[in-house]
Design a protein around this motif. Structure first.
Motif, PDB file in Angstrom:
ATOM      1  N   ALA A 104      38.828  63.212  16.485  1.00 51.77           N
ATOM      2  CA  ALA A 104      39.072  64.194  17.541  1.00 51.77           C
ATOM      3  C   ALA A 104      40.513  64.114  18.004  1.00 51.77           C
ATOM      4  CB  ALA A 104      38.123  63.963  18.716  1.00 51.77           C
ATOM      5  N   LYS A 105      41.057  65.269  18.404  1.00 50.67           N
ATOM      6  CA  LYS A 105      42.372  65.291  19.030  1.00 50.67           C
ATOM      7  C   LYS A 105      42.209  65.084  20.523  1.00 50.67           C
ATOM      8  CE  LYS A 105      45.544  67.825  16.060  1.00 50.67           C
ATOM      9  NZ  LYS A 105      46.508  68.950  15.999  1.00 50.67           N
ATOM     10  N   VAL A 106      43.112  64.332  21.109  1.00 53.23           N
ATOM     11  CA  VAL A 106      43.044  64.019  22.536  1.00 53.23           C
ATOM     12  C   VAL A 106      44.324  64.486  23.222  1.00 53.23           C
ATOM     13  CG1 VAL A 106      42.906  62.175  24.259  1.00 53.23           C
ATOM     14  CG2 VAL A 106      41.547  62.030  22.159  1.00 53.23           C
ATOM     15  N   ARG A 107      44.161  65.316  24.246  1.00 50.94           N
ATOM     16  CA  ARG A 107      45.297  65.769  25.069  1.00 50.94           C
ATOM     17  C   ARG A 107      45.244  65.011  26.383  1.00 50.94           C
ATOM     18  NH1 ARG A 107      48.880  67.022  28.221  1.00 50.94           N
ATOM     19  NH2 ARG A 107      50.109  68.953  28.145  1.00 50.94           N
ATOM     20  N   PHE A 108      46.360  64.359  26.749  1.00 48.76           N
ATOM     21  CA  PHE A 108      46.398  63.561  27.968  1.00 48.76           C
ATOM     22  C   PHE A 108      46.269  64.465  29.196  1.00 48.76           C
ATOM     23  CE2 PHE A 108      49.567  60.648  25.550  1.00 48.76           C
ATOM     24  CZ  PHE A 108      48.533  60.240  24.721  1.00 48.76           C
ATOM     25  N   ILE A 109      45.422  64.054  30.137  1.00 52.05           N
ATOM     26  CA  ILE A 109      45.237  64.815  31.382  1.00 52.05           C
ATOM     27  C   ILE A 109      46.369  64.498  32.364  1.00 52.05           C
ATOM     28  CG2 ILE A 109      43.737  65.156  33.391  1.00 52.05           C
ATOM     29  CD1 ILE A 109      41.363  64.400  31.693  1.00 52.05           C
ATOM     30  N   GLY A 110      46.817  65.533  33.085  1.00 51.96           N
ATOM     31  CA  GLY A 110      47.674  65.325  34.246  1.00 51.96           C
ATOM     32  C   GLY A 110      49.160  65.223  34.007  1.00 51.96           C
ATOM     33  N   THR A 169      37.120  69.509  27.557  1.00 54.87           N
ATOM     34  CA  THR A 169      37.932  70.013  26.450  1.00 54.87           C
ATOM     35  C   THR A 169      38.796  71.174  26.923  1.00 54.87           C
ATOM     36  OG1 THR A 169      36.157  71.528  25.743  1.00 54.87           O
ATOM     37  CG2 THR A 169      36.230  69.356  24.707  1.00 54.87           C
ATOM     38  N   ASP A 170      39.871  71.446  26.155  1.00 52.77           N
ATOM     39  CA  ASP A 170      40.703  72.602  26.479  1.00 52.77           C
ATOM     40  C   ASP A 170      40.370  73.758  25.537  1.00 52.77           C
ATOM     41  OD1 ASP A 170      41.879  71.983  24.057  1.00 52.77           O
ATOM     42  OD2 ASP A 170      43.796  71.371  24.897  1.00 52.77           O
ATOM     43  N   LYS A 171      41.123  74.842  25.632  1.00 51.95           N
ATOM     44  CA  LYS A 171      40.803  76.042  24.837  1.00 51.95           C
ATOM     45  C   LYS A 171      41.050  75.841  23.351  1.00 51.95           C
ATOM     46  CE  LYS A 171      45.369  78.172  25.624  1.00 51.95           C
ATOM     47  NZ  LYS A 171      46.054  79.377  26.169  1.00 51.95           N
ATOM     48  N   GLY A 216      40.015  73.094  21.833  1.00 55.11           N
ATOM     49  CA  GLY A 216      38.992  72.165  21.381  1.00 55.11           C
ATOM     50  C   GLY A 216      39.389  70.706  21.453  1.00 55.11           C
ATOM     51  N   ARG A 217      40.551  70.419  22.037  1.00 52.92           N
ATOM     52  CA  ARG A 217      40.990  69.029  22.167  1.00 52.92           C
ATOM     53  C   ARG A 217      40.262  68.350  23.330  1.00 52.92           C
ATOM     54  NH1 ARG A 217      47.393  70.066  22.554  1.00 52.92           N
ATOM     55  NH2 ARG A 217      46.583  71.332  24.278  1.00 52.92           N
ATOM     56  N   LEU A 218      39.984  67.065  23.177  1.00 53.00           N
ATOM     57  CA  LEU A 218      39.393  66.307  24.266  1.00 53.00           C
ATOM     58  C   LEU A 218      40.434  66.089  25.352  1.00 53.00           C
ATOM     59  CD1 LEU A 218      37.466  63.503  22.309  1.00 53.00           C
ATOM     60  CD2 LEU A 218      36.623  65.748  23.017  1.00 53.00           C
ATOM     61  N   LEU A 219      40.072  66.348  26.588  1.00 56.67           N
ATOM     62  CA  LEU A 219      40.954  66.088  27.721  1.00 56.67           C
ATOM     63  C   LEU A 219      40.580  64.721  28.279  1.00 56.67           C
ATOM     64  CD1 LEU A 219      40.861  69.613  29.410  1.00 56.67           C
ATOM     65  CD2 LEU A 219      42.676  68.645  27.986  1.00 56.67           C
ATOM     66  N   ARG A 220      41.503  63.771  28.228  1.00 59.92           N
ATOM     67  CA  ARG A 220      41.147  62.401  28.579  1.00 59.92           C
ATOM     68  C   ARG A 220      42.293  61.660  29.278  1.00 59.92           C
ATOM     69  NH1 ARG A 220      37.040  64.389  27.304  1.00 59.92           N
ATOM     70  NH2 ARG A 220      35.423  63.617  25.887  1.00 59.92           N
ATOM     71  N   TYR A 221      41.899  60.659  30.072  1.00 65.05           N
ATOM     72  CA  TYR A 221      42.812  59.630  30.537  1.00 65.05           C
ATOM     73  C   TYR A 221      42.716  58.513  29.509  1.00 65.05           C
ATOM     74  CZ  TYR A 221      42.200  62.237  34.895  1.00 65.05           C
ATOM     75  OH  TYR A 221      42.134  63.236  35.829  1.00 65.05           O
ATOM     76  N   VAL A 222      43.841  57.995  29.070  1.00 73.67           N
ATOM     77  CA  VAL A 222      43.861  57.000  27.996  1.00 73.67           C
ATOM     78  C   VAL A 222      44.231  55.635  28.578  1.00 73.67           C
ATOM     79  CG1 VAL A 222      44.906  56.347  25.800  1.00 73.67           C
ATOM     80  CG2 VAL A 222      44.490  58.762  26.320  1.00 73.67           C
ATOM     81  N   TRP A 223      43.280  54.720  28.539  1.00 76.56           N
ATOM     82  CA  TRP A 223      43.495  53.363  29.051  1.00 76.56           C
ATOM     83  C   TRP A 223      43.818  52.432  27.886  1.00 76.56           C
ATOM     84  CZ3 TRP A 223      43.317  52.180  34.279  1.00 76.56           C
ATOM     85  CH2 TRP A 223      42.772  53.155  35.122  1.00 76.56           C
ATOM     86  N   LEU A 224      44.820  51.589  28.074  1.00 71.37           N
ATOM     87  CA  LEU A 224      45.167  50.605  27.060  1.00 71.37           C
ATOM     88  C   LEU A 224      44.154  49.467  27.027  1.00 71.37           C
ATOM     89  CD1 LEU A 224      49.019  50.409  27.667  1.00 71.37           C
ATOM     90  CD2 LEU A 224      47.761  51.881  26.090  1.00 71.37           C
ATOM     91  N   SER A 225      43.562  49.178  28.163  1.00 74.26           N
ATOM     92  CA  SER A 225      42.467  48.213  28.274  1.00 74.26           C
ATOM     93  C   SER A 225      41.625  48.617  29.484  1.00 74.26           C
ATOM     94  CB  SER A 225      43.003  46.789  28.438  1.00 74.26           C
ATOM     95  OG  SER A 225      43.786  46.681  29.611  1.00 74.26           O
ATOM     96  N   PRO A 226      40.350  48.242  29.513  1.00 71.73           N
ATOM     97  CA  PRO A 226      39.497  48.654  30.629  1.00 71.73           C
ATOM     98  C   PRO A 226      40.001  48.102  31.960  1.00 71.73           C
ATOM     99  CG  PRO A 226      38.167  47.882  28.784  1.00 71.73           C
ATOM    100  CD  PRO A 226      39.594  47.526  28.474  1.00 71.73           C
ATOM    101  N   PRO A 227      40.086  48.922  32.983  1.00 70.34           N
ATOM    102  CA  PRO A 227      40.524  48.433  34.293  1.00 70.34           C
ATOM    103  C   PRO A 227      39.432  47.620  34.969  1.00 70.34           C
ATOM    104  CG  PRO A 227      39.853  50.715  34.465  1.00 70.34           C
ATOM    105  CD  PRO A 227      39.778  50.369  33.005  1.00 70.34           C
ATOM    106  N   THR A 228      39.826  46.654  35.762  1.00 71.76           N
ATOM    107  CA  THR A 228      38.848  45.870  36.518  1.00 71.76           C
ATOM    108  C   THR A 228      38.575  46.491  37.878  1.00 71.76           C
ATOM    109  OG1 THR A 228      40.652  44.482  37.363  1.00 71.76           O
ATOM    110  CG2 THR A 228      39.510  43.734  35.381  1.00 71.76           C
ATOM    111  N   ALA A 229      39.447  47.418  38.281  1.00 70.89           N
ATOM    112  CA  ALA A 229      39.287  48.151  39.533  1.00 70.89           C
ATOM    113  C   ALA A 229      40.105  49.422  39.420  1.00 70.89           C
ATOM    114  CB  ALA A 229      39.751  47.320  40.727  1.00 70.89           C
TER     115      ALA A 229
END
Length: 321
Positions: free
Chosen positions: A90-96, A135-137, A139-152
């Motif tokens: 899937a293609k991922v477009r960064f949100i924000g 998703t956007d128009k 068909g890309r996934l709109l996502r926040y991309v974390w390098l590692s899971p946040p603890t808070a």
């Protein structure tokens, strides 16, 4: 004789009473043993369940729902390709956030943003978080991309682990908030402001940024032939003026000079149509970045699309035409 019978009856009754008492005692003991084992077994089962739940909580310690993926493709500064855990691509477009263009259109600092994203993410495992819109128009996934899971979920975790935010405060991207994906919009606004105030990244070359249709585009091939290969894009307008001046002073025929002068004009018109402008959900005008009418929503489209859909230029921010 009677006494003997009485004694026998007494003995029989005594023996029966003793037997009944013994049987009752064994039954109680069995019941007690049975009952006493139940709490032990329950405790053991409870302990086993708690350990299982504890292990599960350790594996999913993040306070948000994340989808694990591997970055297997790179497009530009704000778009990547990933392979999800189910094997799907899937293609991922960064949100924000929005980085300068570096594919079909070339904006200043676009190549730097693209290379930075590739160096930080390509081949690595990331964790994707969705917002209200998935998703956007395209068909890309709109996502926040974390390098590692946040603890808070707080500023320090976002600043250190969310790649969307990292692009913003390092000056590789501008804020681009589009409803309904606004979960971290305030953080992006703050980080972009910090980058701008400190002249980091794209803010160092243009105080208005480079992704909002400010007229910066790649020089034409005819201009490249008259400049060194290492010339900065910031010199493009001066180079174009010099080229036109030389054409006007040329001893060539008028028809040849006229044709040379028309080339930059045609290129400029084409570039203008591909510039990014912004419209709102309910408005009928298109705007330049930072216009006060974009406070609640802003939808990026090209100038050509805006004109074809009937939008007219805003008289306040004076966008490109």
């Amino acid at each position: 004789m009677k006494n003997k019978r009485s004694i026998n009856k007494f003995l029989i009754c005594s023996i029966m009473a003793i037997l009944l008492f013994t049987v009752a005692g064994c039954s109680d003991a069995t019941s007690t043993n049975s009952n006493s084992s139940t709490p032990k077994e329950t405790t053991a089962q409870s302990s086993s369940t708690n350990k299982s739940e504890s292990a599960s909580q350790t594996e999913t310690s993040s306070p948000i729902k994340l989808e694990k993926a591997k970055v297997t493709h790179h497009t530009d500064g704000d778009t990547i390709g990933v392979t999800l855990e189910n094997g799907q691509y899937a293609k991922v477009r960064f949100i924000g956030v929005n980085t300068p263009e570096s594919t079909t259109k070339h904006e200043q600092y676009g190549e730097e943003a693209s290379n930075y994203t590739k160096s930080q993410l390509y081949g690595k495992t990331v964790y994707l978080e969705s917002d209200a819109g998935t998703t956007d128009k395209y068909g890309r996934l709109l996502r926040y991309v974390w390098l590692s899971p946040p603890t808070a979920i707080n500023e320090s975790e976002i600043r250190a682990k969310m790649f969307n935010a990292i692009l913003a405060y390092n000056g590789y991207a501008e804020q681009m908030t589009i409803q309904p994906n606004v979960k971290y919009a305030d953080y992006f606004k703050k980080f972009c402001a910090e980058a701008r105030q400190n002249s980091r990244g794209l803010w160092a070359i243009n105080p208005n940024g480079t992704t909002k249709g400010d007229g910066i585009s790649a020089p034409s091939s005819s201009q490249n032939s008259n400049n060194t290969s290492n010339s900065s894009n910031t010199n493009t307008p001066n180079s174009a003026s010099s080229l036109n001046s030389n054409n006007n002073q040329s001893s060539s025929t008028q028809s040849t000079s006229t044709e040379q002068q028309k080339v930059p004009t045609q290129t400029s018109t084409t570039d203008n149509k591909s510039m990014t402008v912004y419209v709102t959900k309910t408005g009928h005008k298109y705007h330049r970045a930072g216009c006060k009418y974009l406070a609640r929503s802003q939808i990026p489209i090209s100038l050509g699309e805006a004109e074809s859909e009937g939008y007219t230029p805003c008289s306040i921010c004076d966008p490109p035409q």
